[in-house]
Enzyme design. Structure first.
Site, PDB file in Angstrom:
ATOM      1  N   GLU A 197     -13.259  -0.358  -0.065  1.00 38.77           N
ATOM      2  CA  GLU A 197     -11.987  -0.285  -0.781  1.00 38.77           C
ATOM      3  C   GLU A 197     -11.806  -1.647  -1.413  1.00 38.77           C
ATOM      4  OE1 GLU A 197      -8.416   2.215   0.941  1.00 38.77           O
ATOM      5  OE2 GLU A 197      -7.928   0.092   0.998  1.00 38.77           O
ATOM      6  N   HIS A 207     -11.509  10.602  -9.742  1.00 34.91           N
ATOM      7  CA  HIS A 207     -10.402  10.804 -10.670  1.00 34.91           C
ATOM      8  C   HIS A 207      -9.361  11.776 -10.097  1.00 34.91           C
ATOM      9  CE1 HIS A 207     -13.018   8.571 -13.296  1.00 34.91           C
ATOM     10  NE2 HIS A 207     -12.005   8.412 -14.119  1.00 34.91           N
ATOM     11  N   CYS A 241       0.809  -1.221   0.000  1.00 37.45           N
ATOM     12  CA  CYS A 241       0.000   0.000   0.000  1.00 37.45           C
ATOM     13  C   CYS A 241       0.843   1.273   0.000  1.00 37.45           C
ATOM     14  CB  CYS A 241      -0.950   0.027   1.190  1.00 37.45           C
ATOM     15  SG  CYS A 241      -2.216  -1.249   1.083  1.00 37.45           S
TER      16      CYS A 241
END
Lengths: 115, 115, 115
Positions: free
Chosen positions: A106, A65, A22
């Protein structure tokens, strides 16, 4: 009564200082479920879903985005969810509904929820 | 312990007086999640899912493949959910479980829930 | 804050004494959702999902690719869920999070939940 509305946004992030994958810049299609509570009005609605959709869209606008690290120093799912909650509480002020919970996925199999 | 059972029904509806697309006759595959609460009996069940399925099926019978405006004057998701709840409470009377909640999805990304 | 983690395991079972198809040996892909609650730490996590994943994996290890009747005399969804809860409570002891709920799907449309 409670109303739930689901949306998604796509973003990049990395976790600074994390030991593992991560720490690399990667991305997710984050799924968001906003739940609000309120009473049914004489029009048969707690709140028109079209209005709720606009409110959720506004709260997610700068995240979609984006590279989340440009917005939050440590964009863990927990910190992202808390940020969305702050935005939603502000957007819902003065309306007839209250934010009950915000769930942020997630990936497909894990989520965090603020109540 | 809580038990959840999901089902679907297909129906047409229009919202009289609504300003927008929902005023036109259209339709949805409505998804329904009934949640009941109860204790685990000596047979290892709160309630046999086959029995729960019948109860939910009975409560949805007249809605499936119907025009909801023939049943409710203003068939918003909120009003449809409240009608199903009334039916389920009546069907569950005298059983060992209580209705905890009823969630009704109108499409994939929005739902209402009565608790 | 709450964290949810979803996993699956594949197992065979039969319900002894049940009148109906469930008395036959059959199987399911069981879906499991563990929900834990805790506070967000200075690292931005309630608990790292990688750690939660290991904990859930350990709790499901002996159930995956097993015949549940070798483990539980009457492996109803209710009894399987309660067994997983016992294992998870033990695995979570001494950590910073508490088990809030455990949901077990038997197939796609039905589940039991221990809170």
């Amino acid at each position: 009564m409670k109303l739930g509305l689901i949306s998604e946004f796509d973003a990049a992030h990395s976790l600074p200082g994390y030991e593992g994958k991560c720490a690399r810049v990667h991305g997710h299609t984050y799924k968001v479920e906003m739940v609000v509570s309120g009473s049914v009005g004489p029009d048969g609605f707690v709140m028109d879903f079209y209005r709720l959709k606009k409110i959720l869209g506004t709260a997610l606008q700068d995240l979609d985005h984006s590279c989340l690290n440009d917005i939050l120093p440590n964009p863990t799912a927990e910190n992202i969810a808390e940020r969305i909650v702050l935005r939603l509480r502000s957007e819902l002020q003065g309306t007839s509904v209250e934010l009950f919970s915000l769930k942020l996925w997630e990936g497909k199999n894990k989520w965090v929820m603020v109540e």
